[in-house]
Design a protein around this motif. Structure first.
Motif, PDB file in Angstrom:
ATOM      1  N   GLN A   1       0.811  -1.201   0.000  1.00  0.00           N
ATOM      2  CA  GLN A   1       0.000   0.000   0.000  1.00  0.00           C
ATOM      3  C   GLN A   1       0.859   1.271   0.000  1.00  0.00           C
ATOM      4  N   VAL A   2       1.913   1.274   0.812  1.00  0.00           N
ATOM      5  CA  VAL A   2       2.788   2.448   0.878  1.00  0.00           C
ATOM      6  C   VAL A   2       3.533   2.624  -0.438  1.00  0.00           C
TER       7      VAL A   2
ATOM      8  N   TYR B   1       3.349   5.795  -2.552  1.00  0.00           N
ATOM      9  CA  TYR B   1       4.605   6.528  -2.768  1.00  0.00           C
ATOM     10  C   TYR B   1       4.835   6.770  -4.261  1.00  0.00           C
ATOM     11  N   ASN B   2       4.542   5.769  -5.093  1.00  0.00           N
ATOM     12  CA  ASN B   2       4.742   5.933  -6.530  1.00  0.00           C
ATOM     13  C   ASN B   2       3.807   6.999  -7.108  1.00  0.00           C
ATOM     14  N   THR B   3       2.701   7.239  -6.448  1.00  0.00           N
ATOM     15  CA  THR B   3       1.741   8.233  -6.924  1.00  0.00           C
ATOM     16  C   THR B   3       2.056   9.633  -6.394  1.00  0.00           C
TER      17      THR B   3
ATOM     18  N   ASP C   1       8.620  12.586   0.548  1.00  0.00           N
ATOM     19  CA  ASP C   1       9.844  12.128   1.202  1.00  0.00           C
ATOM     20  C   ASP C   1       9.530  11.381   2.496  1.00  0.00           C
ATOM     21  N   GLU C   2       8.469  11.813   3.181  1.00  0.00           N
ATOM     22  CA  GLU C   2       8.116  11.140   4.435  1.00  0.00           C
ATOM     23  C   GLU C   2       7.700   9.696   4.189  1.00  0.00           C
ATOM     24  N   LEU C   3       7.052   9.476   3.070  1.00  0.00           N
ATOM     25  CA  LEU C   3       6.650   8.107   2.752  1.00  0.00           C
ATOM     26  C   LEU C   3       7.847   7.222   2.454  1.00  0.00           C
ATOM     27  N   ALA C   4       8.887   7.801   1.891  1.00  0.00           N
ATOM     28  CA  ALA C   4      10.105   7.034   1.634  1.00  0.00           C
ATOM     29  C   ALA C   4      10.726   6.563   2.935  1.00  0.00           C
TER      30      ALA C   4
END
Length: 248
Positions: free
Chosen positions: A175-176, A180-182, A186-189
């Protein structure tokens, strides 16, 4: 080994032609002075052993009843031998451990008071030795049960971690990654890296608790798999040899 030693030592101490020892669990030891070598040990079926002990209780409770009167010829020949002179119980702490069967003395002499004193000492010591051995066996069985229960618990924890925690983490990672691809925050990374680290750590915990190769391939391949993983992490080489046809 203990049974053979107790049988042979009594026979030699009071110079018997033969001496037998039958334990309550069916272990049977027979020593004959005319034979060369130590006492011979075997195990009898419980169906053959149990009537002997019940008969022994009957003999003790009724002075007019002889062991020879209540035993059938096959049992008499196998356990009591050709000329039994005395049957002595081994008892420790109200537990029946077995019976000694004494044959004739060499030379035809009767069993005298000195022989009876030796017999009393040997019977007392034999009862203590056998009682201690039974306690050790019971403790060993309890220890094995504890180990088995611990392994079952480790297997259950490893299975729960794999079926619940790891699967939840994998779904979260997917899900992340999709999010993240969308969005590409940076926080999601950072969060994605933490999730992957947590997933790897949980897999390591499962592997430490119960390596999958242990249940699938057995102990030897499981050890080799762990060695290979260790060699990948550290600059060393480990040589593993498995002894074939050895004890379990």
């Amino acid at each position: 080994h203990i049974t053979a030693t107790l049988t042979q030592s009594l026979a030699q101490s009071i110079k018997l032609k033969y001496c037998n020892l039958l334990l309550y669990d069916g272990v049977f030891s027979s020593y004959h002075s005319e034979r060369q070598g130590p006492a011979q040990v075997s195990r009898l079926d419980w169906e053959l052993v149990s009537p002997i002990f019940y008969m022994q209780q009957r003999v003790l409770s009724d002075p007019e009843v002889s062991m020879l009167d209540v035993l059938t010829p096959p049992i008499r020949q196998q356990v009591l031998g050709p000329a039994p002179q005395r049957v002595v119980q081994l008892i420790s702490k109200d537990r029946r451990l077995g019976i000694y069967i004494l044959g004739d003395k060499m030379g035809g002499d009767p069993i005298d008071n000195q022989d009876n004193q030796i017999l009393d000492v040997v019977v007392r010591q034999a009862s203590i030795i056998l009682e201690n051995h039974l306690i050790l066996e019971q403790n060993h069985l309890l220890h094995l049960q504890v180990l088995e229960a611990r392994e079952d618990e480790r297997k259950r924890v490893a299975r729960d971690l794999h079926d619940q925690i790891i699967q939840a983490l994998i779904n979260m990672v997917f899900q992340v990654e999709e999010f993240y691809n969308t969005v590409k925050y940076d926080e999601l990374a950072v969060l994605l890296d933490k999730l992957r680290d947590t997933l790897d750590q949980t897999r390591d915990i499962c592997s430490d608790l119960r390596p999958a190769a242990l249940d699938i391939f057995g102990l030897g391949p499981a050890i080799q798999t762990r060695i290979s993983g260790f060699e990948e992490q550290y600059p060393c080489r480990i040589i593993y040899r498995e002894k074939k046809n050895g004890p379990d």
